[in-house]
Design an enzyme around this catalytic site. Structure first.
Site, PDB file in Angstrom:
ATOM      1  N   THR A   1       0.426  -2.135   8.836  1.00 25.67           N
ATOM      2  CA  THR A   1       0.922  -3.088   9.911  1.00 25.67           C
ATOM      3  C   THR A   1       0.914  -4.615   8.934  1.00 25.67           C
ATOM      4  O   THR A   1       1.317  -5.455  10.442  1.00 25.67           O
ATOM      5  CB  THR A   1      -0.132  -3.540  10.941  1.00 25.67           C
ATOM      6  OG1 THR A   1      -1.718  -4.185   9.969  1.00 25.67           O
ATOM      7  CG2 THR A   1      -0.615  -1.723  11.314  1.00 25.67           C
TER       8      THR A   1
ATOM      9  N   HIS B   1       4.354 -31.445   9.617  1.00 20.36           N
ATOM     10  CA  HIS B   1       3.701 -29.651   8.896  1.00 20.36           C
ATOM     11  C   HIS B   1       3.185 -29.884   8.210  1.00 20.36           C
ATOM     12  O   HIS B   1       2.453 -29.532   7.583  1.00 20.36           O
ATOM     13  CB  HIS B   1       4.869 -28.962   8.523  1.00 20.36           C
ATOM     14  CG  HIS B   1       6.322 -28.892  10.641  1.00 20.36           C
ATOM     15  ND1 HIS B   1       5.566 -28.648  11.551  1.00 20.36           N
ATOM     16  CD2 HIS B   1       7.395 -28.898  10.648  1.00 20.36           C
ATOM     17  CE1 HIS B   1       6.518 -27.883  12.340  1.00 20.36           C
ATOM     18  NE2 HIS B   1       7.166 -28.582  12.083  1.00 20.36           N
TER      19      HIS B   1
ATOM     20  N   ASP C   1       0.440  -0.474   0.037  1.00 24.42           N
ATOM     21  CA  ASP C   1       0.568   0.443   0.030  1.00 24.42           C
ATOM     22  C   ASP C   1       1.030   1.077  -0.236  1.00 24.42           C
ATOM     23  O   ASP C   1       2.294   0.949  -0.352  1.00 24.42           O
ATOM     24  CB  ASP C   1      -1.200  -0.323   1.341  1.00 24.42           C
ATOM     25  CG  ASP C   1      -0.069   0.263   2.827  1.00 24.42           C
ATOM     26  OD1 ASP C   1       0.628   0.147   2.610  1.00 24.42           O
ATOM     27  OD2 ASP C   1      -0.640   0.007   3.552  1.00 24.42           O
TER      28      ASP C   1
ATOM     29  N   HIS D   1       8.001 -24.278   9.421  1.00 25.73           N
ATOM     30  CA  HIS D   1       6.360 -24.882   9.507  1.00 25.73           C
ATOM     31  C   HIS D   1       5.428 -24.856   8.740  1.00 25.73           C
ATOM     32  O   HIS D   1       4.716 -25.606   9.057  1.00 25.73           O
ATOM     33  CB  HIS D   1       6.645 -24.773  11.517  1.00 25.73           C
ATOM     34  CG  HIS D   1       7.620 -24.979  12.323  1.00 25.73           C
ATOM     35  ND1 HIS D   1       7.590 -24.991  13.403  1.00 25.73           N
ATOM     36  CD2 HIS D   1       8.438 -25.478  11.805  1.00 25.73           C
ATOM     37  CE1 HIS D   1       8.341 -25.666  14.253  1.00 25.73           C
ATOM     38  NE2 HIS D   1       9.094 -25.654  12.844  1.00 25.73           N
TER      39      HIS D   1
ATOM     40  N   CYS E   1       2.394  -3.694   3.945  1.00 23.13           N
ATOM     41  CA  CYS E   1       1.201  -2.595   4.162  1.00 23.13           C
ATOM     42  C   CYS E   1       1.808  -1.718   5.840  1.00 23.13           C
ATOM     43  O   CYS E   1       2.807  -2.062   6.118  1.00 23.13           O
ATOM     44  CB  CYS E   1      -0.149  -2.948   3.729  1.00 23.13           C
ATOM     45  SG  CYS E   1      -0.612  -3.484   5.235  1.00 23.13           S
TER      46      CYS E   1
END
Length: 153
Positions: free
Chosen positions: A70, A136, A11, A101, A68
């Site tokens: 956060t 995994h 963004d 993982h 972006c």
């Protein structure tokens, strides 16, 4: 020369960080495909996240890096796509575990909380870590099989 293409999406808040990472990875020999944004003008991250996800699913890009404010919104958008496992990575340990993982194929970075030096370390760790498979792999398979079995989406 590295043998695969890395896709990018951001963004406006993540634009400068994305540009620095693109430059760094190009100098490191990676091929890069930039899906935007292309300036620091206000924009909507889904406009760039969806094309990045589609390119990874189609095999045009092996992995992606999203940036972006956060990393939450862009990761949520990316993870709506079957075959995408976007992980928010804020340090090297998280990036390593996301790959080892969770077989994450997108490293999502929170631009508000990281600088260029930190993100270079995180991205290097993400790109250099292999998926461990084993138990995994079984868990990863259950993510998408749930939606396929329930005929969701």
């Amino acid at each position: 020369m590295n043998s695969f293409t890395i896709g990018f999406a951001s963004d406006h808040v993540g634009f400068d960080l994305k540009e620095n990472l693109v430059e760094y990875l190009l100098k490191s020999g990676y091929s890069v495909k930039d899906f935007g944004c292309y300036s620091s003008d206000s924009c909507d991250y889904p406009d760039f996240a969806h094309p990045l996800a589609e390119a990874i699913v189609k095999g045009e890009c092996k992995m992606g890096i999203s940036v972006c404010f956060t990393a939450n919104g862009i990761s949520m958008t990316l993870n709506k796509h079957t075959g995408i496992r976007a992980a928010i990575c804020w340090n090297e340990d998280i990036a390593e575990l996301a790959r080892a993982h969770n077989d994450a194929n997108v490293c999502s970075l929170p631009a508000k909380y990281l600088n260029v030096e930190e993100t270079v370390k995180i991205v290097n760790k993400f790109l250099s870590t292999d998926f461990e498979g084993g138990r995994h792999k079984r868990r990863i398979d259950k993510i998408e099989s749930y939606f396929n079995d329930k005929k969701c989406r």
